[in-house]
Design a protein around this motif. Sequence first.
Motif, PDB file in Angstrom:
ATOM      1  N   VAL A  19       0.739  -1.069  -0.069  1.00 23.63           N
ATOM      2  CA  VAL A  19       0.124  -0.075   0.027  1.00 23.63           C
ATOM      3  C   VAL A  19       0.789   1.104  -0.101  1.00 23.63           C
ATOM      4  CG1 VAL A  19      -1.647   1.225   1.298  1.00 23.63           C
ATOM      5  CG2 VAL A  19      -2.023  -1.340   1.211  1.00 23.63           C
ATOM      6  N   ALA A  20       1.944   1.192   0.917  1.00 24.63           N
ATOM      7  CA  ALA A  20       2.768   2.377   0.854  1.00 24.63           C
ATOM      8  C   ALA A  20       3.585   2.568  -0.418  1.00 24.63           C
ATOM      9  CB  ALA A  20       3.851   2.230   1.937  1.00 24.63           C
ATOM     10  N   VAL A  21       3.633   1.564  -1.316  1.00 22.72           N
ATOM     11  CA  VAL A  21       4.392   1.675  -2.515  1.00 22.72           C
ATOM     12  C   VAL A  21       3.526   2.368  -3.509  1.00 22.72           C
ATOM     13  CG1 VAL A  21       5.306   0.531  -4.659  1.00 22.72           C
ATOM     14  CG2 VAL A  21       5.864  -0.217  -2.437  1.00 22.72           C
ATOM     15  N   TRP A  22       2.193   2.111  -3.559  1.00 22.06           N
ATOM     16  CA  TRP A  22       1.228   2.777  -4.357  1.00 22.06           C
ATOM     17  C   TRP A  22       1.036   4.264  -3.746  1.00 22.06           C
ATOM     18  CZ3 TRP A  22       1.308   0.520  -8.332  1.00 22.06           C
ATOM     19  CH2 TRP A  22       1.577  -0.888  -8.540  1.00 22.06           C
ATOM     20  N   LEU A  23       0.810   4.482  -2.425  1.00 20.70           N
ATOM     21  CA  LEU A  23       0.727   5.706  -2.224  1.00 20.70           C
ATOM     22  C   LEU A  23       1.910   6.595  -2.677  1.00 20.70           C
ATOM     23  CD1 LEU A  23      -0.621   5.092   1.462  1.00 20.70           C
ATOM     24  CD2 LEU A  23      -1.775   6.035  -0.662  1.00 20.70           C
ATOM     25  N   ASN A  24       3.176   6.078  -2.510  1.00 19.31           N
ATOM     26  CA  ASN A  24       4.218   6.989  -2.680  1.00 19.31           C
ATOM     27  C   ASN A  24       4.460   6.948  -4.274  1.00 19.31           C
ATOM     28  OD1 ASN A  24       5.288   7.424   0.048  1.00 19.31           O
ATOM     29  ND2 ASN A  24       6.169   5.568  -0.109  1.00 19.31           N
ATOM     30  N   ALA A  25       3.887   6.006  -4.931  1.00 21.17           N
ATOM     31  CA  ALA A  25       3.909   6.046  -6.405  1.00 21.17           C
ATOM     32  C   ALA A  25       3.293   7.108  -7.168  1.00 21.17           C
ATOM     33  CB  ALA A  25       3.973   4.744  -7.135  1.00 21.17           C
ATOM     34  N   ALA A  26       1.925   7.302  -6.676  1.00 20.60           N
ATOM     35  CA  ALA A  26       1.041   8.014  -7.322  1.00 20.60           C
ATOM     36  C   ALA A  26       1.542   9.429  -7.408  1.00 20.60           C
ATOM     37  CB  ALA A  26      -0.270   7.985  -6.497  1.00 20.60           C
ATOM     38  N   PRO A  27       2.075  10.104  -6.441  1.00 20.51           N
ATOM     39  CA  PRO A  27       2.550  11.548  -6.443  1.00 20.51           C
ATOM     40  C   PRO A  27       3.698  11.743  -7.427  1.00 20.51           C
ATOM     41  CG  PRO A  27       2.057  11.176  -4.136  1.00 20.51           C
ATOM     42  CD  PRO A  27       2.056   9.618  -4.953  1.00 20.51           C
ATOM     43  N   THR A  28       4.602  10.754  -7.518  1.00 16.43           N
ATOM     44  CA  THR A  28       5.699  10.787  -8.357  1.00 16.43           C
ATOM     45  C   THR A  28       5.495  10.480  -9.748  1.00 16.43           C
ATOM     46  OG1 THR A  28       6.616   8.722  -7.734  1.00 16.43           O
ATOM     47  CG2 THR A  28       7.170  10.607  -6.539  1.00 16.43           C
ATOM     48  N   GLY A  29       4.527   9.908 -10.008  1.00 14.72           N
ATOM     49  CA  GLY A  29       4.030   9.390 -11.624  1.00 14.72           C
ATOM     50  C   GLY A  29       4.959   8.087 -11.921  1.00 14.72           C
ATOM     51  N   THR A  30       5.229   7.227 -10.953  1.00 13.45           N
ATOM     52  CA  THR A  30       5.854   6.073 -11.218  1.00 13.45           C
ATOM     53  C   THR A  30       5.020   4.673 -11.038  1.00 13.45           C
ATOM     54  OG1 THR A  30       7.853   7.560 -10.325  1.00 13.45           O
ATOM     55  CG2 THR A  30       8.073   5.101 -10.606  1.00 13.45           C
ATOM     56  N   CYS A  40      13.430  -5.660 -13.346  1.00  6.00           N
ATOM     57  CA  CYS A  40      12.744  -4.633 -12.812  1.00  6.00           C
ATOM     58  C   CYS A  40      12.491  -3.354 -13.979  1.00  6.00           C
ATOM     59  CB  CYS A  40      13.631  -3.678 -11.794  1.00  6.00           C
ATOM     60  SG  CYS A  40      12.750  -2.485 -11.127  1.00  6.00           S
ATOM     61  N   VAL A  41      10.971  -3.334 -14.120  1.00  2.00           N
ATOM     62  CA  VAL A  41      10.322  -2.466 -15.043  1.00  2.00           C
ATOM     63  C   VAL A  41       9.954  -1.170 -14.355  1.00  2.00           C
ATOM     64  CG1 VAL A  41       8.884  -2.066 -16.801  1.00  2.00           C
ATOM     65  CG2 VAL A  41       9.851  -4.210 -16.387  1.00  2.00           C
ATOM     66  N   VAL A  42      10.467  -0.161 -14.852  1.00  2.00           N
ATOM     67  CA  VAL A  42       9.969   1.273 -14.200  1.00  2.00           C
ATOM     68  C   VAL A  42       9.427   1.969 -15.296  1.00  2.00           C
ATOM     69  CG1 VAL A  42      10.583   3.106 -12.877  1.00  2.00           C
ATOM     70  CG2 VAL A  42      11.788   1.139 -12.332  1.00  2.00           C
ATOM     71  N   VAL A  43       8.163   2.576 -15.058  1.00  2.00           N
ATOM     72  CA  VAL A  43       7.350   3.430 -15.909  1.00  2.00           C
ATOM     73  C   VAL A  43       7.297   4.631 -15.277  1.00  2.00           C
ATOM     74  CG1 VAL A  43       5.488   3.760 -17.392  1.00  2.00           C
ATOM     75  CG2 VAL A  43       6.205   1.599 -17.084  1.00  2.00           C
ATOM     76  N   ASN A  76       0.290  15.113 -12.734  1.00  2.00           N
ATOM     77  CA  ASN A  76      -1.075  15.663 -12.693  1.00  2.00           C
ATOM     78  C   ASN A  76      -2.213  14.496 -13.020  1.00  2.00           C
ATOM     79  OD1 ASN A  76      -0.322  18.424 -12.227  1.00  2.00           O
ATOM     80  ND2 ASN A  76       0.197  18.386 -14.379  1.00  2.00           N
ATOM     81  N   GLY A  77      -1.702  13.228 -12.965  1.00  2.00           N
ATOM     82  CA  GLY A  77      -2.675  12.140 -13.286  1.00  2.00           C
ATOM     83  C   GLY A  77      -2.879  11.337 -12.284  1.00  2.00           C
ATOM     84  N   LYS A  78      -3.578  10.170 -12.427  1.00  2.00           N
ATOM     85  CA  LYS A  78      -3.678   9.248 -11.223  1.00  2.00           C
ATOM     86  C   LYS A  78      -3.151   7.752 -11.663  1.00  2.00           C
ATOM     87  CE  LYS A  78      -8.322   8.198 -13.000  1.00  2.00           C
ATOM     88  NZ  LYS A  78      -9.959   8.253 -12.499  1.00  2.00           N
ATOM     89  N   ILE A  79      -2.993   7.148 -10.638  1.00  2.00           N
ATOM     90  CA  ILE A  79      -2.451   5.635 -10.763  1.00  2.00           C
ATOM     91  C   ILE A  79      -3.417   4.999  -9.949  1.00  2.00           C
ATOM     92  CG2 ILE A  79      -0.603   4.061 -10.408  1.00  2.00           C
ATOM     93  CD1 ILE A  79       1.367   6.127 -10.758  1.00  2.00           C
ATOM     94  N   VAL A  80      -3.961   3.744 -10.765  1.00  2.00           N
ATOM     95  CA  VAL A  80      -4.713   2.820  -9.945  1.00  2.00           C
ATOM     96  C   VAL A  80      -4.289   1.203 -10.308  1.00  2.00           C
ATOM     97  CG1 VAL A  80      -6.770   4.324  -9.981  1.00  2.00           C
ATOM     98  CG2 VAL A  80      -6.588   2.780 -11.926  1.00  2.00           C
ATOM     99  N   LYS A  81      -4.511   0.546  -9.231  1.00  2.43           N
ATOM    100  CA  LYS A  81      -4.433  -1.026  -9.614  1.00  2.43           C
ATOM    101  C   LYS A  81      -5.461  -1.925  -9.842  1.00  2.43           C
ATOM    102  CE  LYS A  81      -0.985  -4.684  -7.941  1.00  2.43           C
ATOM    103  NZ  LYS A  81      -2.048  -5.621  -8.217  1.00  2.43           N
ATOM    104  N   ASN A  82      -5.676  -2.449 -10.936  1.00  2.79           N
ATOM    105  CA  ASN A  82      -6.670  -3.361 -11.315  1.00  2.79           C
ATOM    106  C   ASN A  82      -6.212  -4.707 -11.674  1.00  2.79           C
ATOM    107  OD1 ASN A  82      -9.125  -4.445 -12.079  1.00  2.79           O
ATOM    108  ND2 ASN A  82      -9.364  -3.132 -13.852  1.00  2.79           N
ATOM    109  N   SER A  84      -3.872  -7.771 -12.074  1.00  6.41           N
ATOM    110  CA  SER A  84      -2.328  -7.621 -12.435  1.00  6.41           C
ATOM    111  C   SER A  84      -1.986  -6.387 -13.135  1.00  6.41           C
ATOM    112  CB  SER A  84      -2.262  -8.873 -13.219  1.00  6.41           C
ATOM    113  OG  SER A  84      -2.786  -8.817 -14.512  1.00  6.41           O
ATOM    114  N   GLN A  85      -3.023  -5.337 -13.325  1.00  6.03           N
ATOM    115  CA  GLN A  85      -2.512  -4.222 -14.081  1.00  6.03           C
ATOM    116  C   GLN A  85      -2.475  -2.912 -13.398  1.00  6.03           C
ATOM    117  OE1 GLN A  85      -2.110  -3.928 -17.696  1.00  6.03           O
ATOM    118  NE2 GLN A  85      -2.210  -6.172 -17.888  1.00  6.03           N
ATOM    119  N   ILE A  86      -1.431  -2.225 -13.460  1.00  2.61           N
ATOM    120  CA  ILE A  86      -1.385  -0.914 -13.053  1.00  2.61           C
ATOM    121  C   ILE A  86      -1.462   0.159 -14.219  1.00  2.61           C
ATOM    122  CG2 ILE A  86      -0.182   0.633 -11.632  1.00  2.61           C
ATOM    123  CD1 ILE A  86       2.163  -1.584 -11.091  1.00  2.61           C
ATOM    124  N   VAL A  87      -2.427   0.932 -13.860  1.00  5.44           N
ATOM    125  CA  VAL A  87      -2.957   1.828 -14.863  1.00  5.44           C
ATOM    126  C   VAL A  87      -2.881   3.507 -14.631  1.00  5.44           C
ATOM    127  CG1 VAL A  87      -4.698   2.644 -16.341  1.00  5.44           C
ATOM    128  CG2 VAL A  87      -4.735   0.427 -15.593  1.00  5.44           C
TER     129      VAL A  87
END
Length: 259
Positions: A19-30, A40-43, A76-82, A84-87
Amino acid sequence: MLKRLNLIRTAVMGIFGTVAVWLNAAPTGTMTTVTPDGNCVVVRALSDNIIRVTNAPRGVKPSHTQAASMKAEKFNGKIVKNGSQIVMTLPSGLEVSLNTASGATSFTGGKERLLYDSGVRTTASDGRKSMSLVPAKGGSFYGAGERGHSFNIEGDTLVMYNRQNYGYGEGDPRINQMNICIPLFVSNQGYGVLFDDYAAAELVMSDPITYTTEAEAPISYYFIYGADNLASVTREYTRLTGRQELPPSMLYSKILVEI
């Protein structure tokens, strides 16, 4: 009993760590995942229109960018997990999906799929590294720097290695490789891809599009979204790589007077 408590604590920490990873990832767009083979794949979104994708084996760090001069802008976007997909969804209309199991990345613009990266990277016995991209549609492709033949490079095999020559004659094989090579292609579907690489390489504009390089570092690339507009792709590309300012007018005023 103590062993059971430790197992429960580990499980809880794993859940909250994720959960922490997703909370930290969203603000940085990663968006990040590790594939079954250890890559290791980083987008990462540098802007609403520019995405950098790195895909490196376990323990290997991607090289520092060779192409970009811009710094990452506020996400300025958003990141959600659905499943096996992170969008990742961006205000420009660009949507990027990362498969957490395979490391595959897909790019969608205006609800139409544009490009697919399976996440597979290969290394030949001679050390050359390869990756492929699959365009969702056909069309025309441009770019790759200075060439002396067709404007549309679809179907071409292009050498990415600068060589001084002046072979502009029809049928001269040297027109495939000239003095200003750029590992970039632009699609008339409104997007471009810049491979973040400076080594000798080969770009095959087929289906799939294949890029093979002699570089030691893993292949990274930038996806540049222009929203169905080639001019916008060019604008975003120059934002990424930098724009040279005009020199003082006194340096070319004599030429203007003579003209």
